[in-house]
Motif scaffolding. Sequence first.
Motif, PDB file in Angstrom:
ATOM      1  N   HIS A 127       0.490  -1.055  -0.162  1.00 49.58           N
ATOM      2  CA  HIS A 127       0.025  -0.275  -0.007  1.00 49.58           C
ATOM      3  C   HIS A 127       0.349   1.134   0.369  1.00 49.58           C
ATOM      4  O   HIS A 127       0.589   2.627  -0.505  1.00 49.58           O
ATOM      5  CB  HIS A 127      -1.488   0.136   1.267  1.00 49.58           C
ATOM      6  CG  HIS A 127      -2.177  -0.961   1.247  1.00 49.58           C
ATOM      7  ND1 HIS A 127      -2.982  -0.905   2.026  1.00 49.58           N
ATOM      8  CD2 HIS A 127      -2.295  -1.770  -0.248  1.00 49.58           C
ATOM      9  CE1 HIS A 127      -4.063  -2.225   1.789  1.00 49.58           C
ATOM     10  NE2 HIS A 127      -3.542  -2.600   0.695  1.00 49.58           N
ATOM     11  N   ASP A 128       1.527   1.318   0.802  1.00 50.85           N
ATOM     12  CA  ASP A 128       2.477   2.659   1.032  1.00 50.85           C
ATOM     13  C   ASP A 128       3.215   2.522  -0.586  1.00 50.85           C
ATOM     14  O   ASP A 128       3.198   4.081  -0.614  1.00 50.85           O
ATOM     15  CB  ASP A 128       3.831   2.208   2.043  1.00 50.85           C
ATOM     16  CG  ASP A 128       4.774   3.803   2.119  1.00 50.85           C
ATOM     17  OD1 ASP A 128       3.842   4.439   2.898  1.00 50.85           O
ATOM     18  OD2 ASP A 128       5.660   3.111   1.383  1.00 50.85           O
TER      19      ASP A 128
ATOM     20  N   HIS B 163       0.377   3.672  -3.125  1.00 49.73           N
ATOM     21  CA  HIS B 163      -0.548   5.236  -2.718  1.00 49.73           C
ATOM     22  C   HIS B 163       0.143   6.485  -2.533  1.00 49.73           C
ATOM     23  O   HIS B 163       0.018   7.124  -3.350  1.00 49.73           O
ATOM     24  CB  HIS B 163      -0.821   4.902  -1.002  1.00 49.73           C
ATOM     25  CG  HIS B 163      -1.594   3.486  -0.573  1.00 49.73           C
ATOM     26  ND1 HIS B 163      -1.997   3.627   0.200  1.00 49.73           N
ATOM     27  CD2 HIS B 163      -2.811   3.137  -2.297  1.00 49.73           C
ATOM     28  CE1 HIS B 163      -3.227   2.711   0.077  1.00 49.73           C
ATOM     29  NE2 HIS B 163      -3.762   2.279  -1.514  1.00 49.73           N
ATOM     30  N   ARG B 164       2.031   6.324  -1.993  1.00 49.09           N
ATOM     31  CA  ARG B 164       2.729   7.122  -2.549  1.00 49.09           C
ATOM     32  C   ARG B 164       2.289   7.667  -3.956  1.00 49.09           C
ATOM     33  O   ARG B 164       3.352   9.064  -4.058  1.00 49.09           O
ATOM     34  CB  ARG B 164       3.865   6.657  -1.738  1.00 49.09           C
ATOM     35  CG  ARG B 164       5.130   8.154  -1.920  1.00 49.09           C
ATOM     36  CD  ARG B 164       6.366   7.434  -1.305  1.00 49.09           C
ATOM     37  NE  ARG B 164       7.308   6.630  -2.239  1.00 49.09           N
ATOM     38  CZ  ARG B 164       7.277   5.552  -1.250  1.00 49.09           C
ATOM     39  NH1 ARG B 164       6.752   5.634  -0.355  1.00 49.09           N
ATOM     40  NH2 ARG B 164       8.013   4.345  -1.764  1.00 49.09           N
TER      41      ARG B 164
ATOM     42  N   LEU C 220       0.015   7.018  -5.883  1.00 54.23           N
ATOM     43  CA  LEU C 220      -1.396   8.377  -6.534  1.00 54.23           C
ATOM     44  C   LEU C 220      -0.884   9.116  -6.031  1.00 54.23           C
ATOM     45  O   LEU C 220      -2.007  10.420  -7.281  1.00 54.23           O
ATOM     46  CB  LEU C 220      -2.053   7.035  -6.304  1.00 54.23           C
ATOM     47  CG  LEU C 220      -2.844   5.235  -6.524  1.00 54.23           C
ATOM     48  CD1 LEU C 220      -3.607   4.714  -5.875  1.00 54.23           C
ATOM     49  CD2 LEU C 220      -2.284   5.709  -8.506  1.00 54.23           C
ATOM     50  N   ASP C 221      -0.510   9.162  -5.325  1.00 54.14           N
ATOM     51  CA  ASP C 221      -1.288  10.729  -4.222  1.00 54.14           C
ATOM     52  C   ASP C 221      -0.119  11.693  -4.885  1.00 54.14           C
ATOM     53  O   ASP C 221      -0.423  13.004  -4.603  1.00 54.14           O
ATOM     54  CB  ASP C 221      -0.871  10.794  -2.407  1.00 54.14           C
ATOM     55  CG  ASP C 221      -1.947   9.565  -1.626  1.00 54.14           C
ATOM     56  OD1 ASP C 221      -2.771   9.555  -3.147  1.00 54.14           O
ATOM     57  OD2 ASP C 221      -1.428   9.008  -0.797  1.00 54.14           O
TER      58      ASP C 221
ATOM     59  N   ARG D 269      -7.774   9.824  -3.675  1.00 51.73           N
ATOM     60  CA  ARG D 269      -7.668   8.320  -3.412  1.00 51.73           C
ATOM     61  C   ARG D 269      -8.770   8.910  -1.836  1.00 51.73           C
ATOM     62  O   ARG D 269      -8.049  10.133  -0.727  1.00 51.73           O
ATOM     63  CB  ARG D 269      -6.278   7.319  -3.235  1.00 51.73           C
ATOM     64  CG  ARG D 269      -5.859   6.896  -2.426  1.00 51.73           C
ATOM     65  CD  ARG D 269      -4.950   5.731  -2.465  1.00 51.73           C
ATOM     66  NE  ARG D 269      -4.161   6.878  -1.348  1.00 51.73           N
ATOM     67  CZ  ARG D 269      -3.876   6.926  -0.142  1.00 51.73           C
ATOM     68  NH1 ARG D 269      -4.790   5.838   0.686  1.00 51.73           N
ATOM     69  NH2 ARG D 269      -3.223   7.167   0.345  1.00 51.73           N
TER      70      ARG D 269
ATOM     71  N   THR E  53      -8.631   2.924   0.459  1.00 50.86           N
ATOM     72  CA  THR E  53      -8.597   2.460  -1.091  1.00 50.86           C
ATOM     73  C   THR E  53      -9.304   2.574  -1.871  1.00 50.86           C
ATOM     74  O   THR E  53      -9.424   1.525  -2.901  1.00 50.86           O
ATOM     75  CB  THR E  53      -8.228   0.540  -0.425  1.00 50.86           C
ATOM     76  OG1 THR E  53      -9.338   0.096   0.309  1.00 50.86           O
ATOM     77  CG2 THR E  53      -7.943   0.209   1.223  1.00 50.86           C
TER      78      THR E  53
ATOM     79  N   LEU F 285     -10.330   5.063  -4.833  1.00 49.89           N
ATOM     80  CA  LEU F 285     -10.394   6.155  -6.147  1.00 49.89           C
ATOM     81  C   LEU F 285     -11.351   6.551  -6.687  1.00 49.89           C
ATOM     82  O   LEU F 285     -12.493   5.831  -6.437  1.00 49.89           O
ATOM     83  CB  LEU F 285      -9.092   5.579  -6.927  1.00 49.89           C
ATOM     84  CG  LEU F 285      -7.985   5.354  -6.879  1.00 49.89           C
ATOM     85  CD1 LEU F 285      -7.538   4.783  -7.711  1.00 49.89           C
ATOM     86  CD2 LEU F 285      -7.300   5.837  -6.279  1.00 49.89           C
TER      87      LEU F 285
ATOM     88  N   ARG G 164       1.333  15.504  -2.675  1.00 56.35           N
ATOM     89  CA  ARG G 164       1.595  15.066  -1.196  1.00 56.35           C
ATOM     90  C   ARG G 164       1.455  15.606  -0.428  1.00 56.35           C
ATOM     91  O   ARG G 164       0.232  14.846   0.996  1.00 56.35           O
ATOM     92  CB  ARG G 164       2.581  14.353  -1.750  1.00 56.35           C
ATOM     93  CG  ARG G 164       2.454  12.573  -0.961  1.00 56.35           C
ATOM     94  CD  ARG G 164       3.810  11.628  -0.991  1.00 56.35           C
ATOM     95  NE  ARG G 164       5.531  12.788  -1.167  1.00 56.35           N
ATOM     96  CZ  ARG G 164       5.015  12.096  -3.109  1.00 56.35           C
ATOM     97  NH1 ARG G 164       5.924  11.674  -3.293  1.00 56.35           N
ATOM     98  NH2 ARG G 164       7.126  13.353  -2.357  1.00 56.35           N
TER      99      ARG G 164
ATOM    100  N   TYR H 260      -2.635  16.196  -0.245  1.00 58.07           N
ATOM    101  CA  TYR H 260      -3.178  14.333   0.835  1.00 58.07           C
ATOM    102  C   TYR H 260      -3.707  14.909   2.112  1.00 58.07           C
ATOM    103  O   TYR H 260      -4.100  13.726   2.687  1.00 58.07           O
ATOM    104  CB  TYR H 260      -2.361  13.606  -0.068  1.00 58.07           C
ATOM    105  CG  TYR H 260      -3.403  12.266   0.614  1.00 58.07           C
ATOM    106  CD1 TYR H 260      -4.638  12.026  -0.510  1.00 58.07           C
ATOM    107  CD2 TYR H 260      -2.828  12.067   1.433  1.00 58.07           C
ATOM    108  CE1 TYR H 260      -5.547  10.892   0.001  1.00 58.07           C
ATOM    109  CE2 TYR H 260      -3.686  10.165   1.996  1.00 58.07           C
ATOM    110  CZ  TYR H 260      -4.937   9.923   1.030  1.00 58.07           C
ATOM    111  OH  TYR H 260      -5.423   9.561   1.396  1.00 58.07           O
TER     112      TYR H 260
END
Length: 241
Positions: free
Chosen positions: A29-30, A33-34, A36-37, A61, A64, A66, A231, A234
């Motif tokens: 996930h990290d 997500h990093r 994506l963000d 996001r 989990t 979108l 980021r 976010y």
Amino acid sequence: MSQTETSNSYPTSARNQVKRRHDRGFYDHDTVHRILDSSMLCHVSYAIDGQPYCTPTFFWREGTKLYWHGSSASRMLRNQTRGERVCLTVAHLDSLVLARCGFNHSADYRAVMAFGTAYLVTDPEEKERAVIAMVDRFFPDRTASLRASNTQEIKATSFIAMEIEEASAKIRAKGVADDDEDYALPIYAERIPVRTVLGAPEPCPRLLDGVTRPATLNGYSEGRLLEDALRDAYFVEYPNG
């Protein structure tokens, strides 16, 4: 090394597993997500009557899940309201790589492919949150200072959501990588870094006297990397990630 599957990673299958260069694949996930963000622009791929399409749009996001939005009349949104399978992708180009052989020319990059079933947001409370989030996710607390969207504006905007069922990130950060014997050749090679950098803000020429730039926009200052600003924004809006 690639990320092995854990409770904090997306499940792997034939659909999302990185086929070539497994060492560049990540499923945690990290990492996903990093990447994506750090972006606000994605490309959503889908098929209509067997014809593939790929539409660029802004997204964000929440955990989990979108979200993306567009005109209620758009082809993409009209055809993602019945539980359509989609693939959402994001890519960052980090450098151009010039090697000593054409075959070894490349680029450093970070990319994500996320898979799931898209649905139209029809719940009034979820849509109300999305109307705010599509602004505040990128510009924290801005909605509270704006004119409220009227009924027609809200009606003209639709939102699609997708729970991420599977996802993978692929990262190349190797720079120049020639064959060992080629390093002895008298050929120039280099890595050219690529960055998206914010310019100086250009205030609207029709601002009323006394209206100044709010401190909440300080993260979007001249010279900052766009991905850093996105980021940071976010985590202001979603401090728990």
